[in-house]
Design a protein around this motif. Sequence first.
Motif, PDB file in Angstrom:
ATOM      1  N   TRP A 165       0.803  -1.216   0.000  1.00 22.13           N
ATOM      2  CA  TRP A 165       0.000   0.000   0.000  1.00 22.13           C
ATOM      3  C   TRP A 165       0.837   1.268   0.000  1.00 22.13           C
ATOM      4  O   TRP A 165       0.342   2.360  -0.301  1.00 22.13           O
ATOM      5  CB  TRP A 165      -0.949   0.009   1.203  1.00 22.13           C
ATOM      6  N   ARG A 166       2.142   1.151   0.296  1.00 26.77           N
ATOM      7  CA  ARG A 166       3.014   2.326   0.298  1.00 26.77           C
ATOM      8  C   ARG A 166       3.802   2.468  -1.002  1.00 26.77           C
ATOM      9  O   ARG A 166       4.277   3.562  -1.323  1.00 26.77           O
ATOM     10  CB  ARG A 166       3.997   2.249   1.464  1.00 26.77           C
ATOM     11  N   LEU A 167       3.931   1.404  -1.755  1.00 23.31           N
ATOM     12  CA  LEU A 167       4.764   1.428  -2.951  1.00 23.31           C
ATOM     13  C   LEU A 167       4.330   2.449  -4.013  1.00 23.31           C
ATOM     14  O   LEU A 167       5.195   3.056  -4.654  1.00 23.31           O
ATOM     15  CB  LEU A 167       4.807   0.028  -3.578  1.00 23.31           C
ATOM     16  N   PRO A 168       3.029   2.660  -4.247  1.00 22.98           N
ATOM     17  CA  PRO A 168       2.633   3.595  -5.324  1.00 22.98           C
ATOM     18  C   PRO A 168       3.223   4.994  -5.216  1.00 22.98           C
ATOM     19  O   PRO A 168       3.515   5.610  -6.239  1.00 22.98           O
ATOM     20  CB  PRO A 168       1.101   3.616  -5.207  1.00 22.98           C
ATOM     21  N   VAL A 169       3.399   5.509  -3.986  1.00 23.42           N
ATOM     22  CA  VAL A 169       3.944   6.870  -3.854  1.00 23.42           C
ATOM     23  C   VAL A 169       5.471   6.866  -3.790  1.00 23.42           C
ATOM     24  O   VAL A 169       6.086   7.913  -3.548  1.00 23.42           O
ATOM     25  CB  VAL A 169       3.359   7.593  -2.615  1.00 23.42           C
ATOM     26  N   PHE A 170       6.092   5.699  -4.043  1.00 20.14           N
ATOM     27  CA  PHE A 170       7.549   5.605  -4.139  1.00 20.14           C
ATOM     28  C   PHE A 170       7.970   5.104  -5.515  1.00 20.14           C
ATOM     29  O   PHE A 170       9.087   4.621  -5.684  1.00 20.14           O
ATOM     30  CB  PHE A 170       8.101   4.677  -3.046  1.00 20.14           C
ATOM     31  N   LEU A 171       7.070   5.239  -6.498  1.00 22.50           N
ATOM     32  CA  LEU A 171       7.385   4.773  -7.842  1.00 22.50           C
ATOM     33  C   LEU A 171       8.577   5.514  -8.432  1.00 22.50           C
ATOM     34  O   LEU A 171       9.482   4.902  -9.011  1.00 22.50           O
ATOM     35  CB  LEU A 171       6.155   4.945  -8.745  1.00 22.50           C
ATOM     36  N   LEU A 172       8.600   6.824  -8.293  1.00 20.89           N
ATOM     37  CA  LEU A 172       9.725   7.603  -8.822  1.00 20.89           C
ATOM     38  C   LEU A 172      11.013   7.270  -8.087  1.00 20.89           C
ATOM     39  O   LEU A 172      12.074   7.126  -8.697  1.00 20.89           O
ATOM     40  CB  LEU A 172       9.439   9.101  -8.697  1.00 20.89           C
ATOM     41  N   TYR A 173      10.925   7.166  -6.785  1.00 22.55           N
ATOM     42  CA  TYR A 173      12.099   6.890  -5.968  1.00 22.55           C
ATOM     43  C   TYR A 173      12.728   5.557  -6.352  1.00 22.55           C
ATOM     44  O   TYR A 173      13.948   5.441  -6.457  1.00 22.55           O
ATOM     45  CB  TYR A 173      11.717   6.889  -4.493  1.00 22.55           C
ATOM     46  N   ASN A 174      11.885   4.557  -6.572  1.00 23.15           N
ATOM     47  CA  ASN A 174      12.393   3.219  -6.887  1.00 23.15           C
ATOM     48  C   ASN A 174      12.781   3.061  -8.350  1.00 23.15           C
ATOM     49  O   ASN A 174      13.629   2.233  -8.689  1.00 23.15           O
ATOM     50  CB  ASN A 174      11.357   2.150  -6.523  1.00 23.15           C
ATOM     51  N   SER A 175      12.160   3.821  -9.236  1.00 23.07           N
ATOM     52  CA  SER A 175      12.425   3.639 -10.666  1.00 23.07           C
ATOM     53  C   SER A 175      13.773   4.200 -11.086  1.00 23.07           C
ATOM     54  O   SER A 175      14.454   3.635 -11.946  1.00 23.07           O
ATOM     55  CB  SER A 175      11.328   4.306 -11.488  1.00 23.07           C
ATOM     56  N   GLN A 176      14.152   5.355 -10.502  1.00 25.14           N
ATOM     57  CA  GLN A 176      15.390   6.045 -10.857  1.00 25.14           C
ATOM     58  C   GLN A 176      15.460   6.302 -12.361  1.00 25.14           C
ATOM     59  O   GLN A 176      16.516   6.209 -12.988  1.00 25.14           O
ATOM     60  CB  GLN A 176      16.605   5.245 -10.389  1.00 25.14           C
ATOM     61  N   SER A 177      14.312   6.631 -12.952  1.00 23.66           N
ATOM     62  CA  SER A 177      14.218   6.892 -14.383  1.00 23.66           C
ATOM     63  C   SER A 177      14.016   8.387 -14.619  1.00 23.66           C
ATOM     64  O   SER A 177      13.029   8.966 -14.162  1.00 23.66           O
ATOM     65  CB  SER A 177      13.047   6.113 -14.993  1.00 23.66           C
ATOM     66  N   THR A 178      14.936   9.012 -15.347  1.00 26.72           N
ATOM     67  CA  THR A 178      14.808  10.438 -15.631  1.00 26.72           C
ATOM     68  C   THR A 178      13.634  10.718 -16.570  1.00 26.72           C
ATOM     69  O   THR A 178      13.011  11.783 -16.498  1.00 26.72           O
ATOM     70  CB  THR A 178      16.104  10.981 -16.257  1.00 26.72           C
ATOM     71  N   VAL A 179      13.311   9.765 -17.443  1.00 24.04           N
ATOM     72  CA  VAL A 179      12.168   9.929 -18.342  1.00 24.04           C
ATOM     73  C   VAL A 179      10.870   9.960 -17.544  1.00 24.04           C
ATOM     74  O   VAL A 179       9.986  10.792 -17.776  1.00 24.04           O
ATOM     75  CB  VAL A 179      12.122   8.789 -19.385  1.00 24.04           C
ATOM     76  N   LEU A 180      10.744   9.045 -16.574  1.00 26.70           N
ATOM     77  CA  LEU A 180       9.556   9.008 -15.725  1.00 26.70           C
ATOM     78  C   LEU A 180       9.450  10.289 -14.894  1.00 26.70           C
ATOM     79  O   LEU A 180       8.347  10.794 -14.651  1.00 26.70           O
ATOM     80  CB  LEU A 180       9.590   7.778 -14.813  1.00 26.70           C
ATOM     81  N   ASN A 181      10.580  10.822 -14.478  1.00 24.16           N
ATOM     82  CA  ASN A 181      10.575  12.098 -13.752  1.00 24.16           C
ATOM     83  C   ASN A 181       9.943  13.199 -14.598  1.00 24.16           C
ATOM     84  O   ASN A 181       9.125  13.988 -14.105  1.00 24.16           O
ATOM     85  CB  ASN A 181      12.003  12.504 -13.384  1.00 24.16           C
ATOM     86  N   MET A 182      10.314  13.257 -15.867  1.00 23.50           N
ATOM     87  CA  MET A 182       9.775  14.266 -16.769  1.00 23.50           C
ATOM     88  C   MET A 182       8.272  14.076 -16.973  1.00 23.50           C
ATOM     89  O   MET A 182       7.511  15.037 -17.010  1.00 23.50           O
ATOM     90  CB  MET A 182      10.498  14.199 -18.120  1.00 23.50           C
TER      91      MET A 182
END
Length: 257
Positions: free
Chosen positions: A60-77
């Motif tokens: 239940w906590r993972l969805p708000v850590f998607l960016l943190y765990n992905s480490q993808s600059t494209v996803l950041n954009m």
Amino acid sequence: MKAIASYLFTECRCVKETHWLRKLLALFVLYKCLYWILDYRLLFSEESIVFSSAVNLEVWRLPVFLLYNSQSTVLNMIYLAITLTAGLYILFFKAYLRVAFFILWFTISNINNLVFCSLSAGEYLFQHLLFFCIFLSNNVEKRNSVTGDLDKAFNNAGVLAIKIQVCLVYFLAGYTKLLDADWVNGTAVNDAFSIHHYSMPFLYDSNSAFGKELNFLIIGYQLLFPISVWFGGIKKWYLFIGILQHLFIAFIMGLPS
């Protein structure tokens, strides 16, 4: 129980206030997006100063850590683009505001978790307010009475949650200052003024009487806020002083966030 039912289901409360709250939050979203875009390389690129390492959390906590765990600059954009679009949508449209605020809360929660080391308490309060805005009504009349009652109940619960949140923020800020020796001794504000990187030159005197008076005024203001803000006779003046306080922090003490 009757009092609770009356509060929740009688009418949508604070209609004008919630309208302007949403608009102001949307403007702050645009400000944050501009800040993030200007500091993109510093916070979101492969050369980011933020250290991150994938974490294993409850589902239940993972969805708000998607960016943190992905480490993808494209996803950041992509997240920044979605956040900017949602903020603009709220500023100019009225339909599906709950959906728009859910999207904002979700994307900004992810961004905050990614750039956690650059945040202040204000960013977390902002995040909480976005969540409570998910409950607020867009005040479009509902044909179905059950749907209309639920709309009122969600709106009024959200309004109450926002009021409680703001009162708690001020009271706990004042209470924690009472546990700090520098605030109790009246030196905390002057100590902040002496940090040349933030404050204006005319405030560099770390022993000024103005700083000591302001020190205790801030403590009193914050402790009394949950009570004083409900009295109509002083409410507007009390809020005006609060606005001046935050403008002073932003532009004189150099802490705009």
